[in-house]
Structure formats: C-alpha cells, structure tokens
Design a protein around this motif. Structure first.
Motif, PDB file in Angstrom:
ATOM      1  N   GLN A  16       4.718  11.293  23.255  1.00  0.00           N
ATOM      2  CA  GLN A  16       4.303  12.248  24.278  1.00  0.00           C
ATOM      3  C   GLN A  16       5.401  13.289  24.477  1.00  0.00           C
ATOM      4  OE1 GLN A  16       3.503  10.415  28.019  1.00  0.00           O
ATOM      5  NE2 GLN A  16       2.558  12.225  28.881  1.00  0.00           N
ATOM      6  N   ILE A  17       4.991  14.545  24.549  1.00  0.00           N
ATOM      7  CA  ILE A  17       5.950  15.622  24.781  1.00  0.00           C
ATOM      8  C   ILE A  17       6.088  15.824  26.281  1.00  0.00           C
ATOM      9  CG2 ILE A  17       6.419  18.078  24.461  1.00  0.00           C
ATOM     10  CD1 ILE A  17       4.820  17.901  21.845  1.00  0.00           C
ATOM     11  N   LYS A  18       7.309  15.793  26.762  1.00  0.00           N
ATOM     12  CA  LYS A  18       7.560  15.977  28.183  1.00  0.00           C
ATOM     13  C   LYS A  18       7.315  17.438  28.566  1.00  0.00           C
ATOM     14  CE  LYS A  18      10.795  15.092  31.820  1.00  0.00           C
ATOM     15  NZ  LYS A  18      12.028  14.571  32.284  1.00  0.00           N
ATOM     16  N   ASN A  19       6.705  17.642  29.705  1.00  0.00           N
ATOM     17  CA  ASN A  19       6.417  18.991  30.179  1.00  0.00           C
ATOM     18  C   ASN A  19       7.622  19.510  30.968  1.00  0.00           C
ATOM     19  OD1 ASN A  19       5.137  21.333  30.872  1.00  0.00           O
ATOM     20  ND2 ASN A  19       3.873  20.418  32.457  1.00  0.00           N
ATOM     21  N   TYR A  20       8.435  20.328  30.329  1.00  0.00           N
ATOM     22  CA  TYR A  20       9.630  20.869  30.974  1.00  0.00           C
ATOM     23  C   TYR A  20       9.276  22.077  31.822  1.00  0.00           C
ATOM     24  CZ  TYR A  20      12.357  17.902  27.905  1.00  0.00           C
ATOM     25  OH  TYR A  20      12.893  16.825  27.271  1.00  0.00           O
ATOM     26  N   PRO A  21      10.037  22.306  32.909  1.00  0.00           N
ATOM     27  CA  PRO A  21       9.789  23.516  33.705  1.00  0.00           C
ATOM     28  C   PRO A  21      10.091  24.768  32.876  1.00  0.00           C
ATOM     29  CG  PRO A  21      11.454  22.098  34.746  1.00  0.00           C
ATOM     30  CD  PRO A  21      11.114  21.503  33.426  1.00  0.00           C
ATOM     31  N   LYS A  22       9.351  25.821  33.139  1.00  0.00           N
ATOM     32  CA  LYS A  22       9.580  27.087  32.436  1.00  0.00           C
ATOM     33  C   LYS A  22      10.864  27.733  32.949  1.00  0.00           C
ATOM     34  CE  LYS A  22       4.808  27.814  31.374  1.00  0.00           C
ATOM     35  NZ  LYS A  22       3.567  28.070  32.042  1.00  0.00           N
ATOM     36  N   VAL A  23      11.535  28.440  32.065  1.00  0.00           N
ATOM     37  CA  VAL A  23      12.745  29.165  32.434  1.00  0.00           C
ATOM     38  C   VAL A  23      12.333  30.522  32.989  1.00  0.00           C
ATOM     39  CG1 VAL A  23      14.855  30.240  31.569  1.00  0.00           C
ATOM     40  CG2 VAL A  23      14.171  27.973  30.744  1.00  0.00           C
TER      41      VAL A  23
END
Length: 95
Positions: free
Chosen positions: A2-9
């Motif tokens: 599963q790819i972790k959903n990182y916050p957008k920069v």
C-alpha cells in the motif's frame, strides 16, 4: 503493498501571523527573508488565504493584492477537497 498518502507540499508567502502544521509563524518575516516557505500541508490556519493556481502569478501576486494580513498558497499538485479541509481561514479565495 500500500502506498501511503503523503500530504501535498505547498508554497506559502504573504504577511501576518499563520499557524502551519501546529507551529505559529510570522509570514512577513519569512517572505521578506526567503521569498517563501515550502511545507507539507497538514494544517494551515490564517485570517485570509488566497489559493493561487499559477506559479508565475504566485511570484507576483503580492503586487496585485496588498491586503493585510493574507497568506498566498500555491501547490504544484491540485489541492483536492481533503487538502482544502486542512485550511482554516475566515476567507478563502481562489485566483
């Protein structure tokens, strides 16, 4: 896997106090010293926020909008509904 959903920069500049990712800062000091600050958007609280969709306009927007206090936000990625829910402001405008 599963790819972790990182916050957008996001890139921020402007004037006035803001709280970003639970840290208070005076945006005018950062803007005058460095031009902008780039951070992952976990949370943002400001009195007035302008979400700017174009990078070229982001660099020049302070000449057009001289309102104080305000925070200009730019992201290279489109900010979706979940991202926008992380922004708390009395006024949010999209330009």
């Amino acid at each position: 896997m599963q790819i972790k959903n990182y916050p957008k920069v996001v890139l921020l500049k402007g004037n006035g106090p803001i709280t970003v990712n639970s840290e208070m800062m005076e945006l005018i000091t950062i803007t005058l010293s460095h031009g902008l600050i780039g951070l992952p958007l976990k949370s943002l609280r400001a009195e007035r926020v302008y979400v700017v969709s174009d990078m070229t306009r982001f660099w020049e927007v302070h000449k057009e909008i001289k309102e104080k206090p305000c925070c200009f936000v730019y992201s290279n990625e489109t900010l979706d509904e979940e991202d926008l829910e992380r922004i708390k402001a009395d006024n949010i405008s999209f330009i």
